[in-house]
Scaffold this motif. Structure first.
Motif: not given
Length: 319
Positions: A126-151
């Motif tokens: 129920g947070v108002a749109y004006k109070d939300m941070p600007r959404p971010i894109e995942l493109r170009g971001k860096k991810a770290l996966v801890v535990g590179v098993g089946g999941i």
């Protein structure tokens, strides 16, 4: 003739047990109900035990099986409740449902992340749109996966499909793939944490990983980064996480597992708008039971012909 006891449940229904009886020869299939009395009463001269509910497994149940028990199979991925000293020190083989939960759990990991990055969680709160941070894109971001098993492998694959550069942390040597840029050992995780925008925890819970993610580790992450946990709650120091997020460090946290579980309704993490908590629901899907049953079926077939079992657990390592 080898005898295998299957505990009947919604995941291993009678119709599936009958299918095994009708199609696999050279082995006797016994079934029982999913309560401790029924299991113990059925353990006489049993060589394999499949589907014992986690809360019912104990030292006395193991002793009731006697010396005939050679193999235990856990349909799910989590096996920490089974690793009691008597079992770990025995020659009984343990197998589980690791790897097969990759599709749905990795979906859930990305769903938690997208709910945070696209402000979907804020909309539902129920947070108002004006109070939300600007959404971010995942493109170009860096991810770290801890535990590179089946999941973890499938999380990495999906994160890469969103245009992210993916790094991994794992104790084992992992074959190179097109969607993981680099893999380091757990001892090198602190080098990567300050560089990445998202940290996915997919490592199993072991003595080494309990409270691995503590206050110090969270503070080593970018202030603007996201933390997603779809493994086990005990891997995270909940008090440390609450303190760090409450201070404004970390843009968002997505948890499908907590410690304790369930998290008390009045817990501080529930009060934070940039924290999304789901009640340990990443595992189920429309196909996960089918994959679980395939592992059970194939392992019984292998066991009946003395072939190596699949998904064998190193009981001392815990995975």
């Amino acid at each position: 003739m080898k005898r295998v006891l299957i505990v009947e449940s919604s995941a291993l229904p009678k119709i599936f047990i009958d299918e095994i009886r009708n199609n696999i020869t050279g082995i006797e299939i016994v079934s029982c109900f999913d309560n401790k009395e029924s299991i113990i009463n059925s353990l006489n001269n049993i060589n394999g035990l499949i589907g014992c509910p986690r809360p019912l497994f104990s030292k006395d149940l193991l002793e009731s099986a006697g010396d005939s028990l050679e193999w235990i199979h856990v349909p799910g991925a989590g096996i920490e409740e089974f690793l009691i000293e008597k079992f770990v020190n025995s020659d009984i083989v343990l197998t589980n449902g690791k790897i097969i939960q990759g599709p749905e759990v990795s979906d859930h990991a990305l769903a938690l992340l997208l709910s945070l990055t696209r402000n979907i969680g804020l909309v539902t709160k129920g947070v108002a749109y004006k109070d939300m941070p600007r959404p971010i894109e995942l493109r170009g971001k860096k991810a770290l996966v801890v535990g590179v098993g089946g999941i973890g492998h499938l999380i990495a694959e999906k994160a890469a499909a969103f245009g992210m550069t993916v790094f991994g942390v794992d104790e084992n040597l992992i074959p190179m793939t097109s969607y993981i840029n680099k893999i380091v050992s757990p001892e090198e995780i602190d080098i990567l944490l300050p560089e990445v925008d998202v940290v996915f925890n997919a490592t199993p819970v072991t003595q080494k990983t309990i409270k691995m993610f503590d206050k110090k580790m969270f503070l080593n992450m970018k202030k603007t980064s996201y933390f997603i946990n779809i493994s086990r709650g005990k891997i995270v120091d909940t008090d440390g996480l609450l303190e760090v997020v409450s201070s404004g460090h970390l843009s968002g946290v997505g948890l499908d597992v907590t410690d304790p579980e369930p998290l008390p309704e009045n817990h501080g993490l529930h009060k934070l708008n940039n924290v999304i908590i789901t009640p340990h629901i990443a595992g189920p899907s429309d196909f996960n039971r089918q994959r679980s049953q395939e592992v059970v079926y194939n392992n019984i077939k292998r066991y009946s012909t003395s072939q190596p079992l699949i998904n064998v657990i190193n009981k001392r390592l815990g995975y």
